[in-house]
Design a protein around this motif. Structure first.
Motif, PDB file in Angstrom:
ATOM      1  N   LEU A 157       0.838  -1.200   0.000  1.00 54.35           N
ATOM      2  CA  LEU A 157       0.000   0.000   0.000  1.00 54.35           C
ATOM      3  C   LEU A 157       0.873   1.249   0.000  1.00 54.35           C
ATOM      4  CD1 LEU A 157      -2.566   1.712   0.381  1.00 54.35           C
ATOM      5  CD2 LEU A 157      -2.440   1.190   2.838  1.00 54.35           C
ATOM      6  N   CYS A 158       1.880   1.273   0.871  1.00 50.82           N
ATOM      7  CA  CYS A 158       2.772   2.433   0.922  1.00 50.82           C
ATOM      8  C   CYS A 158       3.584   2.561  -0.366  1.00 50.82           C
ATOM      9  CB  CYS A 158       3.703   2.332   2.135  1.00 50.82           C
ATOM     10  SG  CYS A 158       2.855   2.612   3.718  1.00 50.82           S
ATOM     11  N   ASN A 159       3.876   1.432  -0.994  1.00 48.69           N
ATOM     12  CA  ASN A 159       4.565   1.472  -2.281  1.00 48.69           C
ATOM     13  C   ASN A 159       3.663   2.097  -3.348  1.00 48.69           C
ATOM     14  OD1 ASN A 159       6.825   0.768  -4.057  1.00 48.69           O
ATOM     15  ND2 ASN A 159       5.435  -0.757  -4.928  1.00 48.69           N
ATOM     16  N   ALA A 160       2.382   1.721  -3.331  1.00 48.83           N
ATOM     17  CA  ALA A 160       1.424   2.304  -4.277  1.00 48.83           C
ATOM     18  C   ALA A 160       1.283   3.805  -4.039  1.00 48.83           C
ATOM     19  CB  ALA A 160       0.068   1.614  -4.138  1.00 48.83           C
ATOM     20  N   ALA A 161       1.215   4.202  -2.764  1.00 50.48           N
ATOM     21  CA  ALA A 161       1.110   5.623  -2.432  1.00 50.48           C
ATOM     22  C   ALA A 161       2.382   6.364  -2.838  1.00 50.48           C
ATOM     23  CB  ALA A 161       0.844   5.797  -0.940  1.00 50.48           C
ATOM     24  N   HIS A 162       3.524   5.701  -2.693  1.00 50.07           N
ATOM     25  CA  HIS A 162       4.816   6.299  -3.031  1.00 50.07           C
ATOM     26  C   HIS A 162       4.886   6.643  -4.522  1.00 50.07           C
ATOM     27  CE1 HIS A 162       9.084   7.077  -2.387  1.00 50.07           C
ATOM     28  NE2 HIS A 162       9.385   6.315  -3.425  1.00 50.07           N
ATOM     29  N   LYS A 163       4.233   5.825  -5.344  1.00 53.00           N
ATOM     30  CA  LYS A 163       4.271   6.046  -6.790  1.00 53.00           C
ATOM     31  C   LYS A 163       3.506   7.307  -7.188  1.00 53.00           C
ATOM     32  CE  LYS A 163       6.333   2.065  -7.577  1.00 53.00           C
ATOM     33  NZ  LYS A 163       7.762   2.015  -7.979  1.00 53.00           N
ATOM     34  N   VAL A 164       2.443   7.611  -6.480  1.00 47.54           N
ATOM     35  CA  VAL A 164       1.592   8.748  -6.875  1.00 47.54           C
ATOM     36  C   VAL A 164       1.598   9.895  -5.867  1.00 47.54           C
ATOM     37  CG1 VAL A 164       0.050   7.364  -8.323  1.00 47.54           C
ATOM     38  CG2 VAL A 164      -0.434   7.573  -5.889  1.00 47.54           C
ATOM     39  N   ASN A 165       1.918   9.587  -4.600  1.00 49.83           N
ATOM     40  CA  ASN A 165       1.948  10.605  -3.542  1.00 49.83           C
ATOM     41  C   ASN A 165       3.191  10.435  -2.676  1.00 49.83           C
ATOM     42  OD1 ASN A 165      -0.762  11.679  -4.132  1.00 49.83           O
ATOM     43  ND2 ASN A 165      -1.511   9.734  -3.313  1.00 49.83           N
ATOM     44  N   PRO A 166       4.397  10.616  -3.243  1.00 48.97           N
ATOM     45  CA  PRO A 166       5.621  10.433  -2.447  1.00 48.97           C
ATOM     46  C   PRO A 166       5.718  11.470  -1.334  1.00 48.97           C
ATOM     47  CG  PRO A 166       6.138  11.467  -4.546  1.00 48.97           C
ATOM     48  CD  PRO A 166       4.694  11.046  -4.620  1.00 48.97           C
ATOM     49  N   LYS A 167       6.483  11.149  -0.304  1.00 44.76           N
ATOM     50  CA  LYS A 167       6.614  12.043   0.848  1.00 44.76           C
ATOM     51  C   LYS A 167       7.454  13.279   0.521  1.00 44.76           C
ATOM     52  CE  LYS A 167       5.339  11.637   4.440  1.00 44.76           C
ATOM     53  NZ  LYS A 167       4.084  12.185   5.023  1.00 44.76           N
ATOM     54  N   THR A 168       8.278  13.201  -0.517  1.00 47.70           N
ATOM     55  CA  THR A 168       9.079  14.351  -0.931  1.00 47.70           C
ATOM     56  C   THR A 168       8.907  14.565  -2.432  1.00 47.70           C
ATOM     57  OG1 THR A 168      11.054  13.019  -1.393  1.00 47.70           O
ATOM     58  CG2 THR A 168      10.805  13.862   0.849  1.00 47.70           C
ATOM     59  N   ASP A 169       9.261  15.765  -2.896  1.00 51.90           N
ATOM     60  CA  ASP A 169       9.147  16.069  -4.323  1.00 51.90           C
ATOM     61  C   ASP A 169      10.124  15.260  -5.160  1.00 51.90           C
ATOM     62  OD1 ASP A 169       7.157  17.926  -3.826  1.00 51.90           O
ATOM     63  OD2 ASP A 169       8.555  19.607  -3.670  1.00 51.90           O
ATOM     64  N   LYS A 170      11.256  14.917  -4.558  1.00 57.51           N
ATOM     65  CA  LYS A 170      12.281  14.153  -5.267  1.00 57.51           C
ATOM     66  C   LYS A 170      12.669  12.926  -4.438  1.00 57.51           C
ATOM     67  CE  LYS A 170      14.217  18.199  -7.612  1.00 57.51           C
ATOM     68  NZ  LYS A 170      15.435  19.022  -7.845  1.00 57.51           N
ATOM     69  N   PRO A 171      11.810  11.899  -4.430  1.00 61.32           N
ATOM     70  CA  PRO A 171      12.097  10.717  -3.617  1.00 61.32           C
ATOM     71  C   PRO A 171      13.375  10.023  -4.075  1.00 61.32           C
ATOM     72  CG  PRO A 171      10.278  10.288  -5.129  1.00 61.32           C
ATOM     73  CD  PRO A 171      10.551  11.753  -5.189  1.00 61.32           C
ATOM     74  N   ALA A 172      14.190   9.622  -3.076  1.00 52.37           N
ATOM     75  CA  ALA A 172      15.461   8.963  -3.382  1.00 52.37           C
ATOM     76  C   ALA A 172      15.261   7.495  -3.727  1.00 52.37           C
ATOM     77  CB  ALA A 172      16.413   9.099  -2.191  1.00 52.37           C
TER      78      ALA A 172
END
Length: 344
Positions: A157-172
């Motif tokens: 779920l967090c991976n899916a959210a990371h794809k469309v709503n990452p915690k930062t503008d430029k996720p590492a």
């Protein structure tokens, strides 16, 4: 904020690791442990890449070693009927067991990893006494349901959210495959640690053997003065790679100082108030998901059927762009399966 590197993670593999990954999947397929994706038939691979790479990473990308651990795990899952157990596990019993182990807050750290909290002082009581009296097999089954939730719901779920709503503008990080844990050991005596030794050993054993490489980082906070003695025997349960992910913060830190240190890795809006953050959540509560995760799940789904309680699963969908999957609420209430499924 300190730089974070992700060697051996999906999207961050070396050429040699990519080669080992390809060989590992072929070896698993030859033994009937893995089936490849078949887009023409609309079929997904039997196991996603993130899970497969975790087993490789746990065995330093030595294919033969990873194959053995993966094979042993699949046999264990079949023998214990883990999928069936999780799908029908009683929701109330699940919630009782959940309060004895690390709990997902519903939030993510700055890298996008799900943030878990564990308060050791809250373990003591009738729930733990009842659990301690269970046969070994029953304990293993209950513990497995929590790891199933983490590996088959929270992380994807967090991976899916990371794809469309990452915690930062430029996720590492390209993909999410593990969790961050804050373990609070304040107000816990040496005698209590000793009494909880078996409880904690069971958890560490099943994690390393059956759900490897699911720890991103761990903070042990409010450590009492005698903790170095306890740490001396606790760290023997883990391999050196796992212990390298653990940071111990002394109990002498004020709440403000603790919050400042943790805020380097967790935004204060996602850090519980107890630890110097701004998030109104405490151990024992159900997850309170952030806006990015809620957008993936849908507010109606989050609030349906008793809320974010009991077994849940993220079901992958083949050939779908963007958020690839949907959330399903599993488990049973009063002997009746929930099986609530909504499009994510």
């Amino acid at each position: 904020m300190a730089a974070t590197s992700f060697p051996g993670h999906l999207g961050h593999l070396t050429q040699a690791q990519e080669k080992a990954f390809a060989e590992f999947r072929e070896a698993c397929a030859e033994k009937g442990l893995y089936t490849f994706e078949d887009p023409a038939q609309g079929k997904l691979a039997s196991h996603d890449d993130i899970e497969m790479i975790r087993f490789l990473r746990a065995r330093r990308f030595v294919v033969a070693d990873a194959l053995k651990q993966f094979s042993d795990t699949q046999k264990w899952r079949a023998d214990e009927k883990i999928d069936d157990l999780y799908e029908h596990f009683d929701v109330d019993e699940y919630e009782r067991v959940r309060k004895l182990y690390p709990e997902w807050t519903g939030r993510r750290d700055r890298d996008g990893m799900p943030l878990y909290v564990y308060r050791v002082a809250d373990l003591l009581g009738p729930n733990l006494n009842e659990y301690a009296g269970l046969p070994a097999k029953a304990k293993t089954q209950r513990l497995a349901t929590l790891y199933e939730n983490m590996s088959n719901f929270v992380i994807p779920l967090c991976n899916a959210a990371h794809k469309v709503n990452p915690k930062t503008d430029k996720p590492a990080l390209e993909s999410i495959s593990s969790m961050t844990i804050i373990t609070d050991i304040g107000n816990v005596s040496l005698w209590t640690f000793w009494n909880l030794k078996g409880h904690m050993q069971d958890s560490s054993r099943i994690a390393q053997d059956k759900y490897p490489e699911t720890l991103h980082r761990q903070f042990i906070i409010n450590a009492p003065s005698f903790f170095p003695t306890v740490w001396g025997w606790i760290k023997k349960w883990f391999d050196p790679v796992t212990t390298s992910k653990i940071t111990i913060l002394a109990g002498s830190l004020s709440k403000e100082e603790l919050g400042q240190k943790l805020a380097e890795f967790v935004d204060k809006s996602d850090l519980p108030k107890r630890f110097g953050g701004e998030f109104d959540w405490d151990y024992g509560m159900a997850p309170k998901v952030d806006e990015g995760v809620e957008a993936v799940l849908g507010k109606e789904w989050v609030e349906s059927d008793g809320g974010m309680v009991g077994p849940m699963r993220w079901v992958r969908d083949a050939g779908v762009e963007g958020v690839q999957g949907r959330a399903v609420k599993l488990g049973s209430v009063g002997g009746k399966d929930r099986g609530v499924s909504e499009e994510a």
